[in-house]
Scaffold this active site. Structure first.
Site, PDB file in Angstrom:
ATOM      1  N   HIS A 195     -25.552 -11.204  14.699  1.00 14.84           N
ATOM      2  CA  HIS A 195     -25.104  -9.878  15.140  1.00 14.84           C
ATOM      3  C   HIS A 195     -23.963 -10.039  16.133  1.00 14.84           C
ATOM      4  O   HIS A 195     -24.162 -10.578  17.213  1.00 14.84           O
ATOM      5  CB  HIS A 195     -26.282  -9.129  15.762  1.00 14.84           C
ATOM      6  CG  HIS A 195     -25.923  -7.775  16.273  1.00 14.84           C
ATOM      7  ND1 HIS A 195     -25.608  -6.737  15.431  1.00 14.84           N
ATOM      8  CD2 HIS A 195     -25.810  -7.285  17.529  1.00 14.84           C
ATOM      9  CE1 HIS A 195     -25.326  -5.671  16.153  1.00 14.84           C
ATOM     10  NE2 HIS A 195     -25.437  -5.970  17.438  1.00 14.84           N
ATOM     11  N   ASP A 197     -21.314  -8.192  18.396  1.00 22.25           N
ATOM     12  CA  ASP A 197     -20.836  -6.942  19.002  1.00 22.25           C
ATOM     13  C   ASP A 197     -19.338  -7.045  19.266  1.00 22.25           C
ATOM     14  O   ASP A 197     -18.918  -7.930  20.009  1.00 22.25           O
ATOM     15  CB  ASP A 197     -21.544  -6.703  20.339  1.00 22.25           C
ATOM     16  CG  ASP A 197     -23.022  -6.434  20.161  1.00 22.25           C
ATOM     17  OD1 ASP A 197     -23.363  -5.523  19.394  1.00 22.25           O
ATOM     18  OD2 ASP A 197     -23.840  -7.162  20.783  1.00 22.25           O
ATOM     19  N   ASP A 309     -28.807  -2.486  15.226  1.00 22.51           N
ATOM     20  CA  ASP A 309     -28.713  -2.321  16.679  1.00 22.51           C
ATOM     21  C   ASP A 309     -28.398  -0.918  17.195  1.00 22.51           C
ATOM     22  O   ASP A 309     -28.646  -0.645  18.366  1.00 22.51           O
ATOM     23  CB  ASP A 309     -27.719  -3.342  17.254  1.00 22.51           C
ATOM     24  CG  ASP A 309     -27.988  -3.655  18.723  1.00 22.51           C
ATOM     25  OD1 ASP A 309     -29.119  -3.386  19.178  1.00 22.51           O
ATOM     26  OD2 ASP A 309     -27.078  -4.141  19.414  1.00 22.51           O
ATOM     27  N   ASP A 446     -28.252 -11.962  18.232  1.00 18.03           N
ATOM     28  CA  ASP A 446     -26.877 -11.749  18.695  1.00 18.03           C
ATOM     29  C   ASP A 446     -26.116 -13.074  18.742  1.00 18.03           C
ATOM     30  O   ASP A 446     -26.600 -14.048  19.329  1.00 18.03           O
ATOM     31  CB  ASP A 446     -26.882 -11.157  20.113  1.00 18.03           C
ATOM     32  CG  ASP A 446     -27.456  -9.759  20.156  1.00 18.03           C
ATOM     33  OD1 ASP A 446     -27.870  -9.247  19.085  1.00 18.03           O
ATOM     34  OD2 ASP A 446     -27.517  -9.162  21.252  1.00 18.03           O
ATOM     35  N   HIS A 590     -21.469   0.356  18.741  1.00 19.56           N
ATOM     36  CA  HIS A 590     -22.621   0.870  19.487  1.00 19.56           C
ATOM     37  C   HIS A 590     -22.696   0.401  20.942  1.00 19.56           C
ATOM     38  O   HIS A 590     -23.694   0.676  21.610  1.00 19.56           O
ATOM     39  CB  HIS A 590     -23.922   0.551  18.730  1.00 19.56           C
ATOM     40  CG  HIS A 590     -24.108  -0.894  18.435  1.00 19.56           C
ATOM     41  ND1 HIS A 590     -23.743  -1.457  17.226  1.00 19.56           N
ATOM     42  CD2 HIS A 590     -24.601  -1.913  19.173  1.00 19.56           C
ATOM     43  CE1 HIS A 590     -24.004  -2.750  17.254  1.00 19.56           C
ATOM     44  NE2 HIS A 590     -24.533  -3.054  18.434  1.00 19.56           N
TER      45      HIS A 590
HETATM   46 ZN   LIG Z   1     -25.211  -4.811  19.147  1.00 23.34          ZN
END
Ligand SMILES: [Zn+2]
Length: 1180
Positions: A195, A197, A309, A446, A590
Site C-alpha cells: 500500500h 500512500d 484504506d 504500507d 485518502h
Molecule cells: Zn493509505
C-alpha cells in the site's frame, strides 16, 4: 450472453419509443375553456394533427432503432452491459419543447430606479423552470428493494462492543473439517500487495525516492523469477513516475507480467481516493487520469476495485466503478459492528446497489474484508497472534517484530507440517464467514516489499507452505499466490456452477459505510473537517479545472472546424492541463483532501493545488483570447502570454485569494469578459473590484447590445472600521448563455452622458460600533437600536438579531425561524483524544457567547451585506437582489481563525422549528443524497457525517438546505437543528499513525448558501421519509453548481487587443442534465524530429470525452430563478455542439476504456435519472 444482452437492449429501446409516443400524445398543452363540443372537436383535431406528425416521426424512430440494433449486435459485449438497460435512443425529431406547459421565460424588462439617492429595490420578472410532469415520477417512486439496507442494519445493531476473544471484535469461530472434500476443496488465494500512500508522513516525491521506486524495481526483478508469484498494484501516480525512468526492456517485462496475469492493476486510479470529502467530478477525473495512462502505456483495463484504506466507503465509488466497466471491488475500513453483523450473516460479499436504483443495473460485486486491518496479522484469519507469525518480513533479526510476542519462523522441512496446519486452521476459520469455498488472503501492508529479501522471504516461505498443503490430499485444500482477479474468478466459477445460480448466492445491499469506527467509540468523523482551508482549495481547483477542460476542448474543436490548428498553443496548454489534472488527482488521495497528512506534506499539496489553479487560469484566459479573436484563421498564438487576469489570484499556499483590481481611469472603457462554465443559461450577480474613485460617480456598465446595466458600488473595508479610498466593489447582474463568454464594459464616462440612476452607492449602517471612515460617496449612519433588523429583496427576507446573526427567513411567502449561532467542542480528557482523524468531543457543544458585537450593514438596491466580526470569525451574510438562483437564498461567508485556541472545534449551527425528528439528509460526493438517522444509542461523533456539498432537514411543510462550497462534517443532533463543523485545532495525535496534532490552522474561508423551501403540496402524513434515497430540488442543484462552478471574470491586460464581444457554444442542456466535463484525451508522447527535435509528452488527441449527468430532483418545490426546462432527459449533441465535433459519436464506459454503441450527433439520447454517461466526440 451477448445475444441475451442485445435483445434486452432492443426491448428497452422499443418500449422507450412507445413511452415517448404516449408522452407526446398525453402531454398536450392544457386547454382553455371553449364550449364542450367545440372543445371536443378542437381537442380531436389537435390530437389528429399530433398523431399525423407522430406517425412521420415514428417512421424515423423505427429506422433509427433498426440501425441501432444492428450496431448493438456488433458492439462489444462489455460495453453493452454498461449501456444496456439505462440506454435508449429515440426519435431523431427535435423533441417538442412546445409540448411542455408554457412557463414564463421572459427577458429582464427595463429596470426601474427612480432616484439614485434613495435606492428602491430593482424589479425583475421571476422565471421558473418548466418541469415536465413525468420527470417528477422518478423521485416519487419506491425505495430500493435490496436484500440488505444499511439503514435497517443500523436500526438493528446494538453497537455493543463485547470482547470476542482472539478475534476481539468478533467471536470464537468453529468449523467442521468435514465440510471440505476432494471434490469440494478450500481454495486459498494469497494476494501480495504493497500500500503506497502518495503523501502522508512524507511527500509523494519523498516516498517515491525512499521506498516506492525500490518496490517497483524489485517487482520487475522478482516476479519473473517464478511464474507462480503474483502481485497487485493500485496507485498509478507512482507507477507512472517509475515508468518514466525505465528503459524499454523493463517496460516490456512489466507488460509481460500483466499479460501473464502475474501482475494485476487494481482500480487503476491515479490514487486510492478518499470517499467522504471527494466530489464525483474529481473522483472521475482521478480515475480517468489513471485509466488513460494505463491504456497508453500498459494496454490494460482494470477489472477489480481495491480500496483497503479509505476511512469509510461510498456507493458513489461503486457506481463509478460499475459504469467504468469494473466487475468486482473490495473494501476494508467499515465499522466493526457492521463487519461483525455481515460476517454472522455470511454477507461480507454482496452486490452493492444504488439506493435510487429500483432495479439491479447498478449492482457491482463487493467483497468486504472481515477484520480490523489490512495488515498481515489481520488478514489470514481471526487470530492476529497466529497470522503475525506468517508475516515473513518480521523474521527474527529483521528489526520488525510481532506485538503479540510470537515471532515468525522460517519454514523448513522440520516445521512445515506444524506451521502449515496452524495457518490452515486460520484459513478454515476465516472461510466460515463466506458463502463459497474460495478464500482471499491479502499479504501486505504500507510500503511493503521495499527490500529484495522481503520478496524472497515472503514468496519462498509461503511456497513451501503451499507445496505442503497441496500435497496432503486429506486436507482438501488448494493454496496459491493469486491476484484479485484470480480470487474473484474462482468465486464466480463456484457460485455460477449448477445449483448455485449467482443471483441467489449473494445478497444485494444498498446504503453506505459512514461513519467508520475501528474500535470502541473511535469514530473517524474528524477528517470530514480537518484542514478545511485545503478542502476549500480543492473545490476551487475543481471549478477551474472543469472550466479549463471545457474551454480548451471547445477551443480545439473550433480550431479543427476552422481547419487551422495551432500545435504550439494546444501542446503547451495541454501540458499545463495534465499537470493540473494530476495534482488534483493526487489530492484526492485518502491522506490528501482528508487533511490527515503531516504539516509539510499539507504544504506540498497546497503548493501543487496553487500551481494548478494558476495553470487552469492560464488555459482559460488563452482559450478565451482565441475564441473571442476577430479572425481565428489569422490568429497569432503566444502560449505564454497573459491576455486576461482572472478576477481572483491565489499567490501563497496559506493565504486566501486576493481579488484583482480593475484599473479605471477617467474616460476609460474596460471590457470585462464573463465566462459561464455551466451548460445552462445563468443570471447572477457578479462583483468586480475597481480602482480609483476619480470619476467613479460616472461609472457605467454596458452589456449586450450596448444596454446599460444597473450597478451598485460598495466600499471595500481593509481593516474593520476603515474603508479603502482607492478600491470599490461594483456589483451588477450578468446575463450569460450556457457555456459562453460575454463582455460587459465598465466605463468611466462624462457625467452628461450617463444615466446616473443606474448607479447606486451603498448606505453604510453600523450598530454597536463607531462609524467607520468611508469615501464621501457613501453615506454612513449609526443605528442605536438593539432591536432585530430586516433585509429583503424581491424574493426573500431575512431578519437578524442586533448581533448581526440570522434570526428568521421568509421565502416564497413563508416565514420560519432560522437562528444561526456558533458553537464549540472540546476534547475528552482521556488517553485517546481527538486528532486529525478522530472526533472525540468531551460533551455536547457549548454556545459561544456573541456579546455586543459590532455590525456593519452595507445596503443597496442590488445587494445588501451584514458583517460581524466575532472572536473566531468574520461572518458575512449577503442578500442578493437577483432574478437568478443567487437571489433565492442567503449567502453566508465565514472567515475562520481559531489559531488562538487549543483543543477546540468550531461549528456553525442553525436552529429551526422544522420537525425533522431524528432524520436529516447529506450528500455523498455531490452525486446523490442519503438519508441519515440520528441514533441516541450512538455517541455524538458517530452521528456526524460527511457534508461534501449539501445537507438538509425537512418536515411536511419545509426544507432547509445548507449548500456548501467546500466539504465539511455535519450533523443534526436535535430535531430542528443542522450544524456544520468549520475548523478544528488539536494539540495531540490520535494514534492512527500520523504522529502529530492539527495545529497548522490558517485563516480559512467557508462559503454556504442557505435555502428555505416550502413544499408545494405539504405531505399528508407527518414526515414522510420513505426509502434511503432523497433528492435536492432543481433550485438546490443549481445553487450548488453556482457555488462550485461560479461565473469567472476575466480582466483585460495590455496585451488583449480588440476582441469580439461574445462567444457561446450554441446549445444548452435541460435543467436536470449537468455537463460534468468535456475533456480532451491525450495521445502517446510525440517526438518531433529535425534540428529542433523535442518530445511532447502529452499531446492532445483528436478525441474529447463528454460526461453528462441526469440529476435526480424532487418536484415538491418551486424552482424560482431558473429559466430552463426538463424534457424527459432528451439530449441531442448536435444541438449542444452545433458547430464542432464530427457526426460520429460513440457512447463509452465512464473512463473511456470500453466502446459502446456508435451513433450520430443528431440522435436523440434519452438519459435516465441519476445516471452518468460518457460520449466520445471526435474533432471534425
Ligand atoms: Zn493509505
Amino acid at each position: 450472453m451477448r445475444l441475451r444482452m442485445s435483445s434486452m437492449i432492443f426491448g428497452g429501446a422499443v418500449s422507450l419509443a412507445t413511452l415517448v409516443l404516449l408522452y407526446q400524445v398525453l402531454s398536450l398543452p392544457p386547454e382553455t375553456h371553449p364550449p364542450r363540443e367545440e372543445k371536443d372537436i378542437l381537442s380531436l383535431e389537435s390530437r389528429l394533427q399530433r398523431l399525423e406528425s407522430d406517425i412521420k416521426s415514428n417512421q424515423h424512430t423505427i429506422s433509427e432503432i433498426k440501425s441501432l440494433v444492428r450496431q448493438l449486435a456488433n458492439s462489444n459485449s462489455r460495453a453493452n452491459s454498461l449501456l444496456g438497460p439505462q440506454y435508449g435512443v429515440v426519435s431523431g425529431k427535435k423533441f417538442a419543447r412546445s409540448s411542455i406547459n408554457a412557463v414564463n421565460i421572459a427577458e429582464v424588462p427595463g429596470l426601474d430606479l427612480p432616484h439614485r439617492s434613495s435606492p428602491v429595490p430593482v424589479h425583475y420578472n421571476l422565471t421558473y423552470a418548466a418541469v415536465m410532469q413525468d420527470d417528477c415520477i422518478f423521485a416519487q417512486s419506491g425505495p430500493s428493494t435490496a436484500d440488505i439496507q444499511m439503514e435497517a442494519v443500523y436500526t438493528l445493531l446494538e453497537f455493543d462492543n463485547p470482547d470476542g476473544g482472539a478475534w476481539k471484535q468478533g467471536w470464537n469461530i468453529k468449523y467442521d473439517a468435514a465440510q471440505w472434500s476432494s471434490e469440494k476443496k478450500l481454495k486459498v488465494f494469497i494476494v501480495p500487495h504493497s500500500h503506497n500512500d502518495p503523501g502522508w508522513i512524507k511527500t509523494y516525491e519523498h516516498y517515491y525516492s525512499d521506498q516506492t521506486r525500490h518496490i517497483l524495481d524489485n517487482m520487475a526483478e522478482k516476479l519473473p523469477q517464478d511464474q507462480r508469484r503474483k502481485f497487485i498494484w493500485a496507485e498509478i501516480s507512482y507507477l507512472s513516475m517509475w515508468w518514466d525512468q525505465q528503459p524499454e526492456s523493463i517496460r516490456d517485462t512489466m507488460r509481460r507480467l500483466v499479460d501473464r496475469g502475474q501482475l494485476e492493476i487494481v482500480t487503476g486510479g491515479w490514487v486510492m481516493n478518499d470517499e467522504a470529502n471527494t466530489h464525483y467530478f474529481a473522483m472521475l477525473e482521478q480515475m480517468v487520469e489513471g485509466h488513460e495512462w494505463l491504456k497508453l502505456n500498459l494496454g490494460v483495463k482494470p477489472n477489480n476495485g481495491w480500496a483497503i484504506d479509505p476511512f469509510g466507503e461510498t456507493p458513489t465509488m461503486s457506481y463509478l466503478l460499475k459504469r467504468m466497466g469494473l466487475e468486482n471491488m473490495l473494501i476494508q475500513r467499515v465499522h466493526y459492528s457492521v463487519k461483525k453483523h455481515l460476517a454472522r450473516e455470511k454477507s461480507l460479499e454482496f452486490k452493492w446497489r444504488q439506493a435510487w436504483d429500483s432495479g439491479s443495473t447498478t449492482e457491482i460485486f463487493c467483497h468486504m474484508m472481515p477484520f480490523y486491518s489490512y495488515d498481515i496479522p489481520h488478514t489470514c484469519g481471526p487470530d492476529p497472534k497466529v497470522c503475525c507469525q506468517f508475516d515473513f518480513r518480521r523474521l527474527p533479526g529483521s528489526g520488525v517484530t510481532c506485538p503479540w510476542r510470537v515471532p515468525p519462523q522460517p519454514i523448513s522441512d522440520v516445521n512445515v507440517e506444524s506451521r502449515s496446519k496452524l495457518l490452515l486452521d486460520q484459513y478454515r476459520k476465516k472461510a466460515q464467514l463466506f458463502r463459497t469455498n474460495v478464500l482471499l488472503v491479502p499479504l501486505g501492508d504500507d510500503f511493503r516489499y521495499v527490500r529484495p529479501e522481503e520478496w524472497d522471504n515472503q514468496f519462498m516461505n509461503y511456497q513451501k507452505i503451499f507445496d505442503f498443503l497441496n500435497s496432503q490430499e486429506e486436507l482438501h485444500v488448494e493454496a496459491q499466490f493469486g491476484t484479485l482477479a484470480d480470487y474473484f474468478r474462482a468465486v464466480h466459477e463456484e457460485s455460477d456452477s449448477p445449483g448455485g445460480e449467482e443471483q441467489e448466492v449473494f445478497p444485494s445491499l444498498s446504503g453506505d459505510f459512514f461513519t467508520y469506527a475501528d474500535r470502541d467509540d473511535h469514530y473517524w468523523s474528524g477528517y470530514y473537517t480537518s484542514r478545511p482551508f485545503h478542502k476549500n482549495l480543492d473545490r476551487v481547483l475543481e471549478g477551474y479545472l472543469r472550466g479549463a477542460e471545457i474551454l480548451y476542448s471547445v477551443m480545439l474543436g473550433t480550431q479543427s472546424m476552422m481547419g487551422k490548428i495551432f500545435p504550439e498553443l494546444t501542446d503547451s496548454l495541454m501540458a499545463r492541463m495534465v499537470m493540473a489534472r494530476r495534482n488534483l488527482a493526487l489530492f484526492q488521495h485518502h491522506d490528501g483532501i482528508t487533511g490527515t497528512a503531516r504539516d509539510h506534506v499539507v504544504v506540498d499539496y497546497a503548493n501543487k493545488l496553487l500551481r494548478s489553479i494558476d495553470n487552469c487560469q492560464h488555459i482559460i484566459q488563452q482559450a478565451t483570447h482565441y475564441l473571442l479573436s476577430i479572425d481565428q484563421l489569422s490568429y497569432v498564438s503566444d502560449p505564454g502570454a497573459v491576455y486576461y487576469e482572472l478576477g481572483e489570484k491565489y499567490t501563497e499556499h496559506n493565504k486566501i485569494a486576493s481579488k484583482m483590481v480593475l484599473g479605471l481611469q477617467d474616460g476609460s472603457s474596460v471590457p470585462v469578459v464573463i465566462y459561464n462554465p455551466d451548460s445552462h443559461h445563468r443570471r447572477e450577480l457578479l462583483t468586480i473590484r475597481t480602482s480609483n474613485m476619480y470619476h467613479i460617480s460616472h461609472l457605467q456598465i454596458v452589456g449586450k447590445k450596448e444596454m446599460p446595466a444597473p450597478c451598485q458600488v460598495d466600499p471595500v473595508f481593509i481593516h474593520s472600521g476603515e474603508a479603502s479610498h482607492t478600491m470599490f466593489d461594483v456589483t451588477f447582474l450578468v446575463d450569460a448563455p450556457a457555456l459562453s463568454l460575454t463582455t460587459y464594459t465598465i466605463k468611466a464616462v462624462e457625467p452628461s452622458r450617463v444615466n446616473s440612476e443606474l448607479v447606486s452607492y451603498a448606505k453604510v449602517i453600523v450598530r454597536s460600533m463607531v462609524a467607520p471612515s468611508v469615501p464621501s460617496i457613501f453615506t454612513v449612519s449609526e443605528e442605536k437600536s438593539k432591536e432585530p433588523f430586516t433585509l429583503h429583496n424581491e424574493h426573500l427576507q431575512a431578519t437578524f438579531r442586533s448581533s448581526g446573526l440570522l434570526q428568521s427567513m421568509t421565502t416564497q411567502g413563508h416565514t420560519a425561524p432560522v437562528s444561526l449561532e456558533f458553537i464549540k467542542y472540546g476534547v475528552k480528557n482521556h488517553r485517546e483524544t481527538s486528532g486529525a482523524y478522530l472526533f472525540l468531543p468531551d460533551k455536547e457543544a457549548e454556545l459561544i457567547p456573541v456579546g455586543q458585537a459590532g455590525v456593519v450593514l452595507i445596503q443597496g438596491p442590488i445587494m445588501s451585506t451584514v458583517s460581524t466580526q466575532l472572536k473566531h470569525i468574520l461572518h458575512m451574510v449577503k442578500i442578493k437582489n437577483s432574478p437568478g438562483v443567487d437571489g433565492m437564498g442567503i449567502d453566508i461567508s465565514n472567515l475562520v481563525d481559531i489559531t488562538v485556541e487549543r483543543n477546540f472545534e468550531f461549528a456553525m449551527r442553525l436552529n429551526t422549528e422544522i420537525k425533522n425528528d431524528n432524520l436529516f439528509y447529506t450528500d455523498l460526493n455531490g452525486f446523490q443524497i442519503i438519508k441519515r438517522v440520528r441514533y441516541s444509542k450512538l455517541p455524538l461523533q458517530a452521528n456526524y457525517y460527511p457534508v461534501p456539498s449539501q445537507a438538509f432537514i425537512q418536515d411536511k411543510d419545509n426544507r432547509l438546505s445548507l449548500l456548501c462550497a467546500q466539504p465539511l462534517g455535519g450533523a443534526s443532533l436535535k430535531s430542528g437543528q443542522l450544524e456544520v463543523m468549520m475548523d478544528r485545532r488539536l494539540t495531540q495525535d490520535d494514534n492512527r499513525g500520523l504522529g502529530q496534532g492539527v495545529l497548522d490552522n490558517i485563516l480559512t474561508p467557508n462559503t454556504f448558501r442557505l435555502l428555505l423551501e416550502p413544499r408545494i403540496n405539504a405531505k399528508e402524513s407527518g414526515s414522510s421519509h420513505e426509502g434511503l434515497a432523497a433528492f435536492p430540488s432543481l433550485l438546490a442543484h443549481a445553487g450548488v453548481h453556482s457555488l462550485l462552478y461560479p461565473l469567472y471574470s476575466l480582466l483585460p491586460t495590455a496585451k488583449t487587443g480588440p476582441m469580439q464581444s461574445s462567444w457561446d457554444v450554441g446549445g444548452t442542456l435541460p435543467c436536470d442534465v449537468h455537463m460534468v466535463n468535456l475533456r480532451t484525451m491525450v495521445d502517446p508522447p510525440r517526438a518531433t524530429v529535425g534540428h529542433n527535435s523535442h518530445l511532447t509528452p502529452h499531446p492532445p488527441g483528436s478525441i474529447s470525452s463528454l460526461t453528462l449527468h441526469r440529476l435526480g430532483f424532487d418536484c415538491g418545490f418551486k424552482s424560482p430563478g431558473l429559466s430552463c426546462s426538463t424534457n424527459g432527459g432528451k439530449v441531442r449533441l448536435s444541438e449542444l455542439f452545433p458547430n464542432m465535433f464530427s457526426e460520429q459519436v460513440h457512447q463509452m464506459s465512464l473512463s473511456m476504456l470500453y466502446e459502446g454503441v456508435d451513433m450520430t450527433k443528431s440522435y436523440t439520447l434519452s438519459l435516465q435519472p441519476m445516471e452518468l454517461y460518457t460520449f466520445r466526440l471526435i474533432r471534425s
